[in-house]
Design an enzyme around this catalytic site. Structure first.
Site, PDB file in Angstrom:
ATOM      1  N   TRP B 189       0.846  -1.184   0.000  1.00 49.96           N
ATOM      2  CA  TRP B 189       0.000   0.000   0.000  1.00 49.96           C
ATOM      3  C   TRP B 189       0.887   1.241   0.000  1.00 49.96           C
ATOM      4  CZ3 TRP B 189      -1.943   2.691   4.871  1.00 49.96           C
ATOM      5  CH2 TRP B 189      -2.918   3.652   4.560  1.00 49.96           C
ATOM      6  N   ASP B 270      -0.580  -5.727   9.274  1.00 50.23           N
ATOM      7  CA  ASP B 270      -1.531  -4.678   8.930  1.00 50.23           C
ATOM      8  C   ASP B 270      -2.815  -5.400   8.536  1.00 50.23           C
ATOM      9  OD1 ASP B 270      -1.578  -1.887   6.524  1.00 50.23           O
ATOM     10  OD2 ASP B 270      -2.997  -2.537   8.061  1.00 50.23           O
ATOM     11  N   LYS B 306     -13.080  -0.622   6.033  1.00 47.63           N
ATOM     12  CA  LYS B 306     -13.738  -1.428   4.996  1.00 47.63           C
ATOM     13  C   LYS B 306     -14.767  -2.371   5.587  1.00 47.63           C
ATOM     14  CE  LYS B 306     -10.049   0.045   2.545  1.00 47.63           C
ATOM     15  NZ  LYS B 306      -9.206   0.792   3.495  1.00 47.63           N
TER      16      LYS B 306
END
Lengths: 430, 461
Positions: B189, B270, B306
């Site tokens: 990311w 993560d 999310k």
């Protein structure tokens, strides 16, 4: 590091941990007070460490305008587009509040404004920006000084002596609390600690400057402004109490407006924590004034870049609440009234406390209680007296004698005055 | 003298910084005298005298250049400007319904209504966040009956979604393990690098994506992790790797744990998609639980952006698993010290929503159902896309990687030129690295997308 790793390999995993060199951080002093207060069973106990507004029954308050805004926002579909607009409106309304609706900087788009995580977040963003783009500069944090006997304070070092190109943090203590705060000039005084920690973690070197009470001799205020210009200092304002201090939004922003009119380009951190009672929402605004709109866009882009690596985007809820309230004339009017109510209650408590002390025949001068404005009052009590208040009277405050006016009510102000009188009536000054 | 600064980007090298310092010359200033009309409304002593209008005419921000535009935002902007009917936005990292609309979960609406009814206050949270949230978030991640939780060995601090939690961890690493490196996957990311750069934590990459197979370069991964200095932090995506969508298999996770243990590295997870990847909260946490079960001390950043659709609320947490409860208490206290001068205390709203949803059995079950629906929609779309590609593409190319990949994103294997073709010819917007967001794809558009991909792949080089 090598030794520790080798050692680790030899021992079982549970015996030696990775975090062995991590010490226990010192407890937050305000937290300790709250804990001690909660543990105290005495019916007369008073918590004067609380940093949030309380009503006259000592209860937390959610403003009516906030409740109404909450209801309005509830069930908002398609939150993403709303949140983007909410943030933009928040910034627009914030700068109007701070600089005045008709300020040229706003008309000309000469400000870089970003939503921030309340006052702390705004200061931190700016501190990071300062380190990145003015790496040689320092931050000057104000420390109030006073002489106990004469209530006069002086510049310890002439401001002119400081090197140029440095940034100055002022306002909160200097201009909003334009009355004389109290002694205890160490950097660990609770008022100063927060600013100190913010710029320290951003790795910006710091200096302290002692400032003078400007009200009694007006010329020092404009002298400060001149010094700022001559030395090309950058004034950074931390405004956490607009409207809350005097009850008048414009009056509380007077200092910023004066600097603006004098032609300074400044930075400003605004918080809606106290003034709208949105403490836990973490909503505020950072604005930096620039020479032109183009520069403002560049500065804003850099501030957003800094924020991106810290939390990506700011939380939406607080921004929606603030923007809903400030862009709705009825809600805004309601808010202005409610802020006055809060400010007036504090002002009334100040007056009552001082009156009571004087009626009790205290040998000391308690003018400063009503001279100071805002949520806090530096009482002038020594750490020993503070301790005595806690032990004998179950009244809790930070050891620098700082009182949160929010903790005082008509129900406990007499008790408080008595207690303060008891511990100080010998008239001994520390 | 105008002080001009070289452009300072977050990844400024030490050499650049030196340059910057050399350019700044303090002590001299440009003085201009100008007679100013005193403002009659302000009572000052300075009325009428010459005011030194100095450096205010020369801004010290002269040298501040425009920060580079966010690559993903750029995609959305371009998409908005496109007037073509067939346009498709596959750059967006947020879930969309089949009608390609944003989605607020029903459980979130219910939780918010309850919160409104209760007329809760808006007081400050403690620095570490909402206690009820911290409790449920750790339990969700590790399992409520996990001994590490029973033993008080997990330090949990509420953070500002994934980014904020990662940042807390990064500062912690810099402070207590100065010089230690973080190993990040190639690719990863985009914001990971920004976070470590701004925290001044050195990083290097380990091989991850194999363009030949459009899959995991497992040997490269193991080799690079092995070669890193002992005691490095290894950043791992718990599930649904972003941007590739390629996750290690359970066997591969075991081998990764082996090599990390062998090298005394510290696993740093993560977890941004727990529940969203497979549809099962527990299954998606299995990689983290595997490492925890080995008795390792690990860091885990979580995000509810999310899986609960709470993008804008900024709610997440940093968890540090320690070998003792005493260590956990100490670590927690230091994480708080890092958070305080950053933002004092975290925002309440998102924390309350999570605590309400996860803490109420009925809402929790409803959430699991909604999550299965969301993850299910993504899986259906993957299947449809795969079917369309297989049916339409006569070259015999193996498109099964679409099915093997998991989560919101997929690496298509398209290169930059091919990606440009996707946009220019087909009005399909995606990121230049070949990543598409399946969250932005509807079943109805799968065939069109298949055509676009096949054309770009075969007819453009």
């Amino acid at each position: 590091m090598q030794m520790r790793i080798m050692w680790r390999r030899c021992l079982s995993t549970s015996a030696v941990g990775l975090w062995d060199n991590v010490g226990l951080a010192p407890k937050d002093p305000i937290l300790s007070i709250t804990e001690a207060f909660l543990a105290d069973s005495n019916p007369n106990k008073i918590n004067l460490g609380v940093g949030a507004y309380r009503d006259d029954e000592g209860k937390p308050v959610v403003l009516q305008c906030v409740r109404e805004a909450d209801a309005k926002i509830a069930g908002s579909e398609f939150l993403e587009s709303i949140s983007r607009q909410g943030s933009l409106t928040l910034i627009e309304e914030s700068v109007k509040l701070a600089y005045g609706e008709t300020a040229n900087v706003i008309k000309e788009g000469r400000f870089a404004g970003v939503q921030a995580l309340s006052g702390t977040g705004a200061c931190r963003l700016f501190a990071e920006f300062q380190r990145r783009f003015q790496p040689e500069s320092r931050i000057y944090l104000p420390v109030p000084t006073w002489s106990k006997y004469s209530l006069l304070c002086t510049f310890s070092v002439p401001f002119r002596a400081y090197e140029s190109q440095c940034f100055v943090s002022s306002v909160k203590y200097f201009l909003l609390n334009i009355r004389v705060p109290l002694s205890t000039v160490e950097i660990c005084s609770s008022a100063l600690r927060s600013h100190h920690n913010i710029w320290r973690d951003a790795q910006v070197p710091q200096r302290i400057f002692h400032y003078y009470h400007p009200e009694s001799k007006g010329l020092h205020f404009s002298a400060l402004m001149d010094d700022v210009k001559v030395k090309n200092h950058f004034p950074f304002f931390d405004m956490a109490y607009q409207g809350f201090a005097s009850g008048d939004l414009d009056r509380d922003a007077r200092a910023i407006r004066i600097f603006l009119e004098d032609g300074h380009l400044i930075g400003c951190a605004q918080s809606f924590a106290k003034i709208m009672g949105l403490y836990g929402q973490r909503v505020g605004c950072l604005s930096v004034l620039c020479l032109d709109a183009k520069q403002a866009i560049a500065v804003k882009s850099q501030l957003q870049q800094i924020a991106r690596a810290m939390y990506s985007n700011p939380p939406v809820r607080g921004a929606l609440l603030v923007s809903t309230i400030l862009s709705d004339p009825d809600l805004k009017e309601l808010w202005v009234k409610e802020v006055k109510v809060m400010a007036n209650r504090v002002i009334r408590m100040r007056a009552t406390l001082r009156e009571n002390l004087e009626k009790l025949g205290s040998p000391l001068n308690w003018e400063h209680i009503t001279n100071q404005i805002g949520m806090f009052c530096y009482s002038g009590l020594t750490p020993e007296q503070v301790d005595q208040l806690m032990k004998d009277f179950h009244i809790y405050m930070t050891c620098d004698g700082r009182i949160s006016m929010a903790g005082i009510t008509t129900g406990n102000v007499d008790y408080l005055a008595n207690a303060m009188h008891e511990v100080t009536k010998s008239g001994q000054e520390a | 003298m105008v002080i001009s600064l070289a452009s300072a980007s977050p990844s400024a090298s030490p050499a650049m910084l030196e340059n910057l310092k050399a350019q700044m010359k303090l002590g001299s200033s440009h003085v201009m005298f100008r007679k100013e009309k005193a403002n009659p409304f302000i009572k000052t002593q300075s009325s009428g005298r010459i005011t030194m209008a100095l450096a205010v005419n020369v801004s010290r921000f002269e040298g501040v250049t425009m920060a580079p535009p966010d690559p993903i935002l750029g995609v959305s902007e371009a998409f908005k400007a496109d007037t073509n009917d067939m346009k498709l936005n596959l750059g967006v990292g947020a879930y969309r319904t089949e009608e390609l609309q944003p989605y607020v979960l029903n459980v979130v609406k219910k939780a918010e209504n309850r919160m409104l009814e209760r007329r809760e206050n808006k007081e400050y949270l403690p620095i570490e966040g909402l206690a009820a949230f911290n409790k449920v978030t750790a339990e969700l991640l590790f399992g409520a009956d996990n001994p590490i939780i029973q033993q008080g060995r997990v330090a949990t601090v509420q953070g500002l979604s994934g980014t904020g939690s990662l940042r807390l961890a990064a500062v912690f690493i810099e402070r207590y393990f100065p010089g230690a490196k973080v190993l990040i996957s190639s690719p990863t990311w985009g914001n990971h690098k920004n976070i470590f750069n701004d925290s001044r934590v050195p990083w290097s990459e380990y091989r991850y994506y194999d363009p030949k197979t459009v899959g995991l370069d497992f040997d490269g991964l193991i080799s690079d992790i092995k070669a890193a200095p002992e005691g490095s932090f290894v950043l791992l995506h718990g599930c649904a790797h972003n941007p590739t969508g390629i996750d290690p298999t359970p066997e591969q996770w075991e081998k990764i744990a082996d090599i990390i243990q062998e090298r005394n590295h510290i696993p740093f997870f993560d977890v941004a998609y727990q529940g969203f990847a497979s549809g099962s909260l527990d299954a998606d946490a299995s990689s983290v639980r595997l490492f925890a079960a080995r008795g390792l001390e690990i860091l885990v950043a979580q995000s509810y952006s999310k899986n609960l659709g709470l993008y804008a609320e900024r709610i997440g947490a940093i968890n540090v698993v320690c070998s003792t409860s005493d260590a956990a208490a100490r670590v927690k206290s230091q994480l708080k010290r890092i958070a305080r001068p950053m933002y004092s205390n975290p925002p309440i709203h998102g924390a309350r929503i999570v605590a309400n949803v996860v803490g109420d059995p009925a809402l929790f079950n409803e959430w699991k159902e909604e999550m299965e629906l969301m993850a299910g929609r993504i899986k259906n779309v993957r299947q449809k896309l795969f079917d369309s590609l297989s049916a339409k593409d006569k070259s015999g190319k193996d498109w099964s990687f679409i099915l093997k990949q998991i989560g919101m994103f997929s690496f298509t294997g398209l290169n930059k030129t091919q990606t440009d073709n996707m946009t220019d010819k087909w009005h399909v917007y995606m990121t230049k690295d070949g990543r598409i967001s399946l969250a932005g794809l509807s079943l109805a558009k799968c065939e069109y997308l298949a055509d676009a991909i096949i054309d770009s792949f075969h007819n453009v080089s």
